[in-house]
Design an enzyme around this catalytic site. Structure first.
Site, PDB file in Angstrom:
ATOM      1  N   TYR A   7       0.700  -1.303  -0.093  1.00 52.36           N
ATOM      2  CA  TYR A   7      -0.055  -0.021  -0.010  1.00 52.36           C
ATOM      3  C   TYR A   7       0.809   1.215  -0.081  1.00 52.36           C
ATOM      4  O   TYR A   7       0.387   2.142  -0.491  1.00 52.36           O
ATOM      5  CB  TYR A   7      -0.741  -0.049   1.251  1.00 52.36           C
ATOM      6  CG  TYR A   7      -2.190  -0.682   1.243  1.00 52.36           C
ATOM      7  CD1 TYR A   7      -2.445  -1.736   0.285  1.00 52.36           C
ATOM      8  CD2 TYR A   7      -2.972  -0.778   2.547  1.00 52.36           C
ATOM      9  CE1 TYR A   7      -3.562  -2.485   0.207  1.00 52.36           C
ATOM     10  CE2 TYR A   7      -4.197  -1.347   2.291  1.00 52.36           C
ATOM     11  CZ  TYR A   7      -4.302  -2.471   1.403  1.00 52.36           C
ATOM     12  OH  TYR A   7      -5.545  -3.055   1.512  1.00 52.36           O
ATOM     13  N   CYS A  39       5.734   0.416  10.407  1.00 51.90           N
ATOM     14  CA  CYS A  39       5.197  -0.459   9.507  1.00 51.90           C
ATOM     15  C   CYS A  39       5.148  -1.831  10.065  1.00 51.90           C
ATOM     16  O   CYS A  39       6.049  -2.483  10.675  1.00 51.90           O
ATOM     17  CB  CYS A  39       5.837  -0.599   8.257  1.00 51.90           C
ATOM     18  SG  CYS A  39       5.327  -1.628   6.890  1.00 51.90           S
ATOM     19  N   THR A  40       3.909  -2.360   9.941  1.00 49.23           N
ATOM     20  CA  THR A  40       3.845  -3.634  10.805  1.00 49.23           C
ATOM     21  C   THR A  40       4.436  -5.059   9.937  1.00 49.23           C
ATOM     22  O   THR A  40       4.691  -5.821  10.719  1.00 49.23           O
ATOM     23  CB  THR A  40       2.098  -3.989  11.096  1.00 49.23           C
ATOM     24  OG1 THR A  40       1.669  -4.120   9.528  1.00 49.23           O
ATOM     25  CG2 THR A  40       1.572  -3.195  11.980  1.00 49.23           C
ATOM     26  N   HIS A  41       5.070  -4.676   8.927  1.00 54.41           N
ATOM     27  CA  HIS A  41       6.017  -5.833   8.555  1.00 54.41           C
ATOM     28  C   HIS A  41       7.109  -5.639   9.141  1.00 54.41           C
ATOM     29  O   HIS A  41       7.994  -6.694   9.031  1.00 54.41           O
ATOM     30  CB  HIS A  41       6.216  -5.458   6.841  1.00 54.41           C
ATOM     31  CG  HIS A  41       4.948  -5.992   6.197  1.00 54.41           C
ATOM     32  ND1 HIS A  41       3.870  -5.128   6.043  1.00 54.41           N
ATOM     33  CD2 HIS A  41       4.942  -6.938   4.970  1.00 54.41           C
ATOM     34  CE1 HIS A  41       3.131  -5.750   4.946  1.00 54.41           C
ATOM     35  NE2 HIS A  41       4.019  -6.690   4.449  1.00 54.41           N
ATOM     36  N   CYS A 101      -2.422  -1.782  10.139  1.00 54.36           N
ATOM     37  CA  CYS A 101      -1.443  -1.193   8.941  1.00 54.36           C
ATOM     38  C   CYS A 101      -1.549   0.086   9.238  1.00 54.36           C
ATOM     39  O   CYS A 101      -2.309   0.932   9.116  1.00 54.36           O
ATOM     40  CB  CYS A 101      -2.211  -1.670   7.750  1.00 54.36           C
ATOM     41  SG  CYS A 101      -1.469  -0.827   6.449  1.00 54.36           S
ATOM     42  N   THR A 127      -0.202   2.307   7.370  1.00 56.00           N
ATOM     43  CA  THR A 127      -0.402   3.258   6.072  1.00 56.00           C
ATOM     44  C   THR A 127      -1.888   3.232   6.004  1.00 56.00           C
ATOM     45  O   THR A 127      -2.363   4.485   5.725  1.00 56.00           O
ATOM     46  CB  THR A 127       0.045   2.383   4.958  1.00 56.00           C
ATOM     47  OG1 THR A 127       1.574   1.911   5.333  1.00 56.00           O
ATOM     48  CG2 THR A 127       0.266   3.170   3.782  1.00 56.00           C
TER      49      THR A 127
HETATM   50  N1  DGL Z   1       2.087  -3.085   7.038  1.00 56.35           N
HETATM   51  C1  DGL Z   1       1.863  -1.883   6.476  1.00 56.35           C
HETATM   52  C2  DGL Z   1       2.128  -0.843   7.416  1.00 56.35           C
HETATM   53  O1  DGL Z   1       2.047  -1.041   8.746  1.00 56.35           O
HETATM   54  C3  DGL Z   1       2.009  -1.600   5.002  1.00 56.35           C
HETATM   55  C4  DGL Z   1       2.922  -1.909   4.014  1.00 56.35           C
HETATM   56  C5  DGL Z   1       2.826  -1.690   2.844  1.00 56.35           C
HETATM   57  O2  DGL Z   1       1.766  -2.327   2.176  1.00 56.35           O
HETATM   58  O3  DGL Z   1       3.454  -0.770   1.816  1.00 56.35           O
HETATM   59  O4  DGL Z   1       2.146   0.497   6.971  1.00 56.35           O
END
Ligand code: DGL
Length: 273
Positions: A51, A192-194, A82, A84
């Site tokens: 995203y 970012c949660t990733h 997320c 974002t």
């Molecule tokens: N995991 C997401 C976040 O916390 C977004 C990662 C992405 O889709 O760019 O922002």
């Protein structure tokens, strides 16, 4: 949400959680631990990840679609796992939905409150660093200039491909973080949660290239605590001791045969928490 005295004290419906892809699994890990009686339906919008390089309008639309999907599954509360999507869509989702909506946001507050004069590096998607909601959060910090926002395109794509190894991200980390080479960094916010899934890679890079404590922060524990408060306030928590099964149902806009094993592995692998 209004208080309804006629409501039963327990609510066995699941909680909906979504992210652009696998990142929300890091938020879900915290919620599974803190709320052992609850069950969750997770939606990963893997077909549309990342995203973070999209426009605010595109992210809003995707977040609304993800929320609609979960609402149709009959969830009692929604977690936007997320950063974002929170930045682009949280107000619209709260206006539109008739269940409580909890979100995750970059944990710059605890990072800025920790003592020190070094920098706080906030690593997030490019969209998060630019959107007004995050900018307003930064402006509320006692010392907003201490926070350096670093938009980290590229990391999410690799994590979406299932990579989490310590050596898998060096080139991107070098590209994004070399401007701060040798500087004193007190904290690094995983906005970012990733990113908690690659905390070891980020920590290794930081220890080799910065001075200072480089403590890592993320917003996941705060989100889990907030969800717990909301469930209790709205009297929609699950009955204690009922051991819901399955605890986590997984749905994706991508290929489930590829995505589900990666998601389940990310729920289990050791990370820094
Ligand atoms: N995991 C997401 C976040 O916390 C977004 C990662 C992405 O889709 O760019 O922002």
């Amino acid at each position: 949400m209004t208080f309804d005295p006629a409501k039963t004290e327990y609510d066995q419906r699941p909680i909906g959680v979504f992210d652009s892809g696998f990142g929300g699994a890091s938020t879900l890990r915290n919620m599974l631990r803190l709320l052992p009686d609850e069950s969750f339906i997770y939606f990963g919008d893997n077909a549309n990840a990342p995203y973070g390089d999209k426009t605010e309008e595109e992210i809003l639309l995707l977040a609304e679609n993800a929320a609609d999907f979960l609402m149709h599954k009959g969830v009692k509360a929604l977690v936007v796992a997320c950063n974002t999507a929170t930045s682009a869509a949280i107000n619209a989702l709260r206006r539109k939905l008739d269940v409580p909506v909890v979100s995750v946001e970059p944990a710059i507050k605890p990072a800025c409150e920790a003592p020190g004069e070094g920098r706080v590096l906030m690593l997030a998607t490019v969209a998060t660093t630019k959107l007004a909601r995050y900018r307003a959060l930064q402006a509320r910090m006692p010392d907003p200039e201490r926070v350096v926002n670093v938009g980290c395109s590229g990391l999410v794509e690799r994590i979406e491909a299932g990579l989490v190894g310590e050596a898998d991200f060096d080139d991107i980390l070098r590209e994004k973080l070399s401007p701060y080479e040798g500087e004193k960094v007190d904290g690094i916010v995983l906005g970012c949660t990733h990113f908690p899934f690659i905390a070891p890679a980020i920590k290794l890079y930081a220890e080799a290239h910065f001075t200072g404590e480089c403590r890592l922060y993320d917003g996941n524990a705060g989100t889990a605590r907030q969800l717990k408060r909301v469930l209790s306030r709205e009297r929609i928590a699950a009955e204690p001791g009922t051991k819901p099964e399955p605890r986590v149902s997984f749905f994706t806009s991508g290929d489930a045969d590829i995505c589900e094993p990666i998601f389940r592995r990310l729920l289990e692998i050791p990370i820094y928490e």
